[in-house]
Design a protein around this motif. Structure first.
Motif, PDB file in Angstrom:
ATOM      1  N   MET A  21       0.835  -1.184   0.000  1.00  0.00           N
ATOM      2  CA  MET A  21       0.000   0.000   0.000  1.00  0.00           C
ATOM      3  C   MET A  21       0.878   1.244   0.000  1.00  0.00           C
ATOM      4  SD  MET A  21      -3.346  -0.304   2.188  1.00  0.00           S
ATOM      5  CE  MET A  21      -4.642  -1.403   1.721  1.00  0.00           C
ATOM      6  N   ILE A  76      -1.195   4.225  -5.002  1.00  0.00           N
ATOM      7  CA  ILE A  76      -2.488   3.585  -5.201  1.00  0.00           C
ATOM      8  C   ILE A  76      -3.516   4.682  -5.452  1.00  0.00           C
ATOM      9  CG2 ILE A  76      -4.301   2.217  -4.147  1.00  0.00           C
ATOM     10  CD1 ILE A  76      -2.235   0.672  -2.677  1.00  0.00           C
ATOM     11  N   ILE A 121      -9.432   2.155  -5.648  1.00  0.00           N
ATOM     12  CA  ILE A 121      -9.727   0.732  -5.466  1.00  0.00           C
ATOM     13  C   ILE A 121     -10.326   0.199  -6.760  1.00  0.00           C
ATOM     14  CG2 ILE A 121     -11.045  -0.923  -4.098  1.00  0.00           C
ATOM     15  CD1 ILE A 121     -11.108   1.218  -1.929  1.00  0.00           C
ATOM     16  N   PRO A 161      -9.911  -4.158   2.332  1.00  0.00           N
ATOM     17  CA  PRO A 161      -8.547  -4.157   1.796  1.00  0.00           C
ATOM     18  C   PRO A 161      -7.509  -4.505   2.843  1.00  0.00           C
ATOM     19  CG  PRO A 161      -9.359  -1.915   2.046  1.00  0.00           C
ATOM     20  CD  PRO A 161     -10.522  -2.827   2.289  1.00  0.00           C
ATOM     21  N   ASP A 197     -10.185   6.814   0.210  1.00  0.00           N
ATOM     22  CA  ASP A 197      -8.851   7.358   0.383  1.00  0.00           C
ATOM     23  C   ASP A 197      -8.998   8.875   0.459  1.00  0.00           C
ATOM     24  OD1 ASP A 197      -9.302   8.178  -2.205  1.00  0.00           O
ATOM     25  OD2 ASP A 197      -7.842   6.808  -3.105  1.00  0.00           O
ATOM     26  N   TYR A 229      -9.655  -9.283  -1.227  1.00  0.00           N
ATOM     27  CA  TYR A 229      -9.286  -7.936  -1.660  1.00  0.00           C
ATOM     28  C   TYR A 229      -8.907  -7.966  -3.128  1.00  0.00           C
ATOM     29  CZ  TYR A 229      -4.491  -9.621  -1.427  1.00  0.00           C
ATOM     30  OH  TYR A 229      -3.345 -10.335  -1.632  1.00  0.00           O
ATOM     31  N   LEU A 284      -6.927  -4.853  -5.394  1.00  0.00           N
ATOM     32  CA  LEU A 284      -6.459  -3.467  -5.471  1.00  0.00           C
ATOM     33  C   LEU A 284      -5.589  -3.293  -6.703  1.00  0.00           C
ATOM     34  CD1 LEU A 284      -5.294  -3.160  -1.750  1.00  0.00           C
ATOM     35  CD2 LEU A 284      -7.459  -2.371  -2.689  1.00  0.00           C
ATOM     36  N   ASN A 328      -2.604  -0.690  -8.643  1.00  0.00           N
ATOM     37  CA  ASN A 328      -1.611   0.357  -8.461  1.00  0.00           C
ATOM     38  C   ASN A 328      -1.057   0.744  -9.835  1.00  0.00           C
ATOM     39  OD1 ASN A 328       0.425   1.997  -7.175  1.00  0.00           O
ATOM     40  ND2 ASN A 328       1.858   0.330  -7.585  1.00  0.00           N
ATOM     41  N   ARG A 344      -2.047  -5.375 -10.229  1.00  0.00           N
ATOM     42  CA  ARG A 344      -3.233  -5.760  -9.472  1.00  0.00           C
ATOM     43  C   ARG A 344      -2.843  -6.719  -8.358  1.00  0.00           C
ATOM     44  NH1 ARG A 344      -7.714  -9.999 -11.344  1.00  0.00           N
ATOM     45  NH2 ARG A 344      -5.955 -11.303 -10.701  1.00  0.00           N
TER      46      ARG A 344
END
Length: 428
Positions: free
Chosen positions: A1, A5, A8, A26, A88, A127, A129, A131, A145
């Motif tokens: 993290m 990032i 989501i 997450p 976020d 999760y 996520l 980036n 991912r």
């Protein structure tokens, strides 16, 4: 993290039975997933209070010494619905999930002891996520991912008995098992093939918890309650395989694997140190109760390969403080149903022990804290059976240092069926 990032990408949402408890958090990215507390819907509705409270027809999943109070055979199961909003510093996204929470059967053993066994989730992972790496003009040069699912479950049996007037002792033994999958998929701009680092890990281990309860009658029918638990240190074995391979991403998002680049063997241990809890309460039998619980545990020690193990997170000491109780206006009322309903409420403040590095330096760790307010109703059915509903609103995490904040609402439901079994028939 990290601060890279941007949002989501996808929250993992599905319905699973016990053993793969659904979560969309997450924060289940770390370790072997998000821990699931061992508690009934009744206890969760009081902020998680239960270390010092025993009942003749309600199961207590927090302190095995409470089994000594059982006078009725009790079958109980619970389920939960979770509404989650994750944000976020700039955006947010919502998700929902449903899960079965526990199956339990308890019954008295003689007049001064009781036994309880069951199965419930232990940890859960779910999760997804993404980036993005950006160049100087703001164009994406690569996308990564992070994806995970699965979890662990726990089967257990607990026994409690009175050893002196007002004093009961308990023992619980359990076995944890399950499987988790983690993967990191990377696609670079203008590169035909992507890569995926996928790990599948099996997790097993046994654990033991000791419990104590003491009850003292005071004036005016008041009862002072004290409870304590010690969960002994536990080693969870993590064994599995990891594969790094190239693949082609189809237009519909599916994968077409090409070549295996490398393979690894996962062989590690998660050491869970001793966890202690203490609780106090005051009340009147079947009328009202107010209690306070406190639990604490030293940091987990993760040894060996796990995909999530990195400099981005670490574990510290964890603790939980809960306060809550219940009130029943008139348990044996025959004129007003709502006088027989049990009303519950409580709150919980928790330091999860998870510290996440969301900043730009290697030492910028932020403690992940959790806070919840809950209330619930115990709706009586025929005899001593009942339906329990619980509601909880809470917040977890923070948006500072590039991290994520969760606002969640939990709706819980359980059914408890009570009767007297194993009785000899009497002939008049």
């Amino acid at each position: 993290m990290s601060k890279k990032i941007l949002y989501i990408f996808l929250l993992f949402i599905s319905i699973k039975a016990v053993g793969q408890r659904t979560t969309s958090s997450p924060y289940s990215f770390f370790g072997i997933g998000q821990e699931y507390r061992s508690q009934t819907v009744e206890q969760a509705s009081m902020g998680g209070v239960g270390l010092a409270f025993g009942n003749t027809y309600q199961l207590n999943l927090m302190n095995p010494a409470a089994n000594a109070d059982l006078l009725y055979s009790t079958f109980s199961f619970g389920a939960a619905f979770n509404q989650l909003s994750i944000s976020d510093a700039t955006s947010s996204q919502n998700s929902q999930s449903f899960s079965l929470s526990y199956f339990n059967l308890g019954f008295p053993v003689g007049n001064n002891a009781g036994f309880n066994f069951g199965i419930q989730p232990n940890t859960n992972m779910g999760y997804s996520l993404i980036n993005f790496e950006l160049d100087g003009t703001g164009e994406a040069t690569s996308a990564t991912r992070f994806y995970g699912l699965g979890g662990t479950s726990r089967i257990y049996g607990s026994f409690g008995m009175y050893v002196l007037k007002g004093l009961s002792l308990g023992l619980e033994a359990g076995y944890t098992f399950g499987k988790i999958e983690n993967s990191v998929l990377n696609q670079r701009a203008d590169v035909f093939l992507a890569t995926n680092n996928r790990e599948v890990t099996n997790i097993t281990g046994a654990g033991v918890k000791l419990g104590l309860m003491y009850r003292k009658a005071l004036d005016n029918n008041l009862i002072l309650n004290f409870g304590a638990t010690v969960k002994l240190d536990q080693n969870l074995s993590t064994k599995g395989e990891g594969h790094l391979y190239s693949l082609y991403l189809e237009p519909d998002g599916s994968e077409s694997p090409r070549d295996t680049i490398s393979s690894t063997v996962i062989n590690g241990t998660i050491k869970s140190p001793v966890k202690t809890g203490i609780g106090f309460g005051l009340g009147k039998n079947n009328k009202w109760y107010v209690g306070v619980d406190y639990e604490t545990q030293a940091a987990f020690d993760v040894q060996g390969a796990l995909l999530g193990s990195s400099s981005n997170y670490k574990y510290g000491n964890s603790n939980r403080f809960s306060i809550g109780g219940f009130y029943t206006p008139k348990e044996n009322s025959i004129t007003n149903y709502w006088d027989r309903v049990t009303y519950r409420a409580g709150l919980r403040v928790e330091d999860t022990g998870l510290l996440v590095n969301g900043g730009t330096t290697t030492t910028d760790f932020t403690a992940i804290k959790d806070f919840g307010i809950s209330f619930g109703l115990g709706l009586p059915l025929k005899g001593l059976s009942n339906v329990n509903v619980g509601f909880e609103y809470g917040q977890k995490g923070t948006t500072v240092n590039g991290l994520l904040k969760e606002n969640y609402f939990n709706f819980r439901l359980s059914l408890s069926l009570n009767d007297k079994w194993f009785q000899k028939s009497k002939i008049d």
